[in-house]
Design an enzyme around this catalytic site. Structure first.
Site, PDB file in Angstrom:
ATOM      1  N   SER A 267       0.819  -1.201   0.000  1.00 44.55           N
ATOM      2  CA  SER A 267       0.000   0.000   0.000  1.00 44.55           C
ATOM      3  C   SER A 267       0.858   1.258   0.000  1.00 44.55           C
ATOM      4  O   SER A 267       1.706   1.424  -0.862  1.00 44.55           O
ATOM      5  CB  SER A 267      -0.949  -0.056   1.197  1.00 44.55           C
ATOM      6  OG  SER A 267      -1.948   0.906   1.063  1.00 44.55           O
TER       7      SER A 267
ATOM      8  N   ASP B 131      -8.931  -4.092  -5.973  1.00 46.95           N
ATOM      9  CA  ASP B 131      -8.397  -3.551  -4.724  1.00 46.95           C
ATOM     10  C   ASP B 131      -9.131  -2.249  -4.400  1.00 46.95           C
ATOM     11  O   ASP B 131      -9.152  -1.330  -5.220  1.00 46.95           O
ATOM     12  CB  ASP B 131      -6.897  -3.285  -4.888  1.00 46.95           C
ATOM     13  CG  ASP B 131      -6.192  -2.923  -3.583  1.00 46.95           C
ATOM     14  OD1 ASP B 131      -6.764  -2.144  -2.796  1.00 46.95           O
ATOM     15  OD2 ASP B 131      -5.070  -3.385  -3.372  1.00 46.95           O
TER      16      ASP B 131
ATOM     17  N   HIS C 211      -7.410  -5.906  -0.625  1.00 47.30           N
ATOM     18  CA  HIS C 211      -6.279  -4.993  -0.677  1.00 47.30           C
ATOM     19  C   HIS C 211      -4.965  -5.749  -0.555  1.00 47.30           C
ATOM     20  O   HIS C 211      -4.733  -6.448   0.423  1.00 47.30           O
ATOM     21  CB  HIS C 211      -6.414  -3.976   0.459  1.00 47.30           C
ATOM     22  CG  HIS C 211      -5.323  -2.958   0.466  1.00 47.30           C
ATOM     23  ND1 HIS C 211      -4.927  -2.278  -0.655  1.00 47.30           N
ATOM     24  CD2 HIS C 211      -4.532  -2.507   1.474  1.00 47.30           C
ATOM     25  CE1 HIS C 211      -3.955  -1.444  -0.347  1.00 47.30           C
ATOM     26  NE2 HIS C 211      -3.694  -1.574   0.933  1.00 47.30           N
TER      27      HIS C 211
END
Length: 527
Positions: free
Chosen positions: A241, A469, A497
């Site tokens: 991320s 995602d 995710h």
């Protein structure tokens, strides 16, 4: 909003998901870069410029450090070592003061020859890399990887054990997280702006000068100090991320020191804050659609069995009810619309959270009990049972608001953008748009803007994207992979995710092979 971070097993619980990336509506998910470190290419685009290969004389003392490792304190941490490093508060003025960076490691277990250090970062910004290492990475990464790498984490500046920024105390944070983020009247708009102002002032009062020096580019330079202190010639790193933006920034600054970099759930640094928030809003709408389709196949679905559009209308109607009349929770805290929204969002990070979301919505919608949704919201905000908060939310705002100019300058700009955000998500659009106003009230101006990262000359880098995602939309992975000169794009066709360690043998095998043998998957590989 915000970003989130980790996972503990191949399939993650909402608790673990809420630790892998913070995204979209309470604090904008944004990247950063200082103007001094960028240049313009032939087309006029801003590009992150590499730093000189030689270490500047003024930084030599920082690069000469060697960690004084000690056994970490706390139950269950006997296998971990901890240490601190000094970093300059301001890399442009190393004599202006220092800050302490916290490190932790678990040494390679063998068998097999040691490959060096593998640094990990779970995202955020604001996620504790050390917490992620000690709770998951050093225990849950594949055994062959842990056998041959020292597993290492550095909490970024301003985060967790590295001089954390803390904006509000527990009771004040309770009030802040419950603030109405879908204002219907001028008075409610003023209250929201006031809440953002109070938050920023609290951060400034706590952090002082440090608040202006927690940018991603500074944290990337800290990673190079850690690499040197660990005795590694090149950086090997897995970032999830926001951790992909941190890793990509490192590659842009130090392409000659790139070892094996995995960037999972990638961010696109060319996007401005408004575009990031808008595309993330659409990402969570996609995740909600997938949840609603699954829910509709179950007779007890609390949002009905009419499909995503009908479920969206029903959830919006429920949020509207909470806006007027919050639900009791049995905890002395009411479930407001904003808290309920964050509870839903928390569970949308991973499909493993869908059963818990159905249960929580059933309790709230049918039984008029908000406790389960409030618990999900508290997980998202990292609030403990005693009413204290980790510094995730504070650090998230501090980094994001320093990294990019604000998405909106004032409430009028938000009002004008509402139709576009509602189109991106009829359920979440309005709240996400208003929440993106937070950086307009920030006491420290942004130090960067959107830019490309090319990292010319770097060794092969693996960029990973998941097609559905919610927090880092797949298009962002495509965007980052197209910028990095040496990137290969690995695609996971699925929900949730990030992709590594989530149950895909195809993804895990490709990444493990790269980490252990240095051979990246073919560009365009799909799993």
């Amino acid at each position: 909003m915000e970003n989130r971070r980790p996972h503990l097993a191949p399939r993650r619980s909402p608790r673990r998901v809420v630790t892998a990336v913070l995204a979209a509506a309470a604090v904008a998910l944004v990247p950063a870069c200082s103007a001094e470190s960028t240049t313009a290419d032939a087309s006029g685009d801003t590009v992150l410029a590499a730093l000189p290969k030689a270490v500047p004389e003024a930084l030599a003392p920082f690069y000469g450090q060697r960690p004084a490792w000690r056994t970490c304190e706390g139950a269950g941490k006997e296998e971990f070592q901890c240490a601190t490093l000094k970093a300059p508060l301001d890399y442009d003025d190393p004599a202006a003061g220092t800050l302490d960076l916290a490190l932790s490691r678990k040494k390679a277990t063998g068998p097999g020859s040691r490959l060096g250090s593998l640094l990990v970062n779970p995202g955020g910004p604001g996620g504790s890399a050390i917490g992620y290492l000690q709770s998951y990475a050093a225990l849950g990464y594949p055994a062959p990887v842990r056998a041959r790498y020292d597993m290492v984490a550095v909490d970024p500046r301003g985060v967790a054990d590295s001089e954390p920024v803390t904006c509000l105390d527990g009771p004040a944070m309770d009030a802040h997280t419950a603030t109405d983020t879908t204002p219907d009247t001028p008075a409610e708009r003023r209250a929201l702006v006031s809440a953002f102002q109070k938050y920023g002032k609290g951060c400034q009062a706590d952090a002082g000068k440090t608040l202006g020096h927690v940018s991603t580019i500074e944290s990337a330079r800290d990673l190079d100090l850690a690499r040197s202190a660990l005795g590694d010639k090149k950086l090997t790193y897995v970032g999830a991320s926001y951790g992909t933006f941190l890793g990509a920034t490192y590659a842009g600054l130090y392409p000659h020191r790139v070892g094996r970099l995995v960037l999972d759930g990638a961010m696109d640094p060319t996007l401005d804050a408004r575009r990031l928030n808008l595309e993330q809003t659409a990402g969570f709408d996609t995740a909600f659609t997938a949840f609603a389709e699954d829910c509709a196949r179950r007779k007890d679905c609390p949002l009905g069995t009419g499909g995503p559009t009908s479920a969206g209308r029903n959830l919006t109607a429920f949020f509207d009810e909470l806006d007027a009349d919050p639900l009791p929770t049995g905890q002395g805290r009411a479930l407001t619309e904003s808290l309920a929204t964050m509870g839903v969002v928390a569970a949308l990070y991973d499909e493993a959270g869908w059963p818990q979301l159905r249960t929580a919505l059933t309790s709230a919608v049918k039984d008029r009990d908000g406790n389960a949704l409030l618990a999900l919201s508290d997980l998202y905000h990292e609030r403990d049972a005693d009413g204290g908060y980790q510094n995730l939310m504070s650090a998230n705002a501090a980094v994001n608001c320093l990294d990019l100019p604000p998405a909106f300058a004032d409430p009028d700009e938000v009002e004008a953008a509402l139709p576009e955000f509602r189109k991106a998500s009829p359920v979440f659009g309005e709240g996400f748009a208003w929440s993106a106003l937070n950086c307009a009230q920030w006491p420290t101006p942004a130090t960067s803007g959107p830019h490309r990262i090319e990292a010319s000359g770097a060794a092969p880098i693996v960029v990973v994207g998941t097609t559905r995602d919610p927090a880092t939309p797949y298009r962002w992975a495509e965007g980052l992979a197209s910028q990095l000169d040496s990137a290969t794009l690995l695609t996971y066709d699925g929900d949730g995710h990030t992709a590594f360690g989530r149950g895909s043998d195809c993804v895990d095998t490709a990444i493990n092979t790269y980490l252990l043998e240095g051979t990246p998957p073919d560009d365009g590989t799909r799993c």
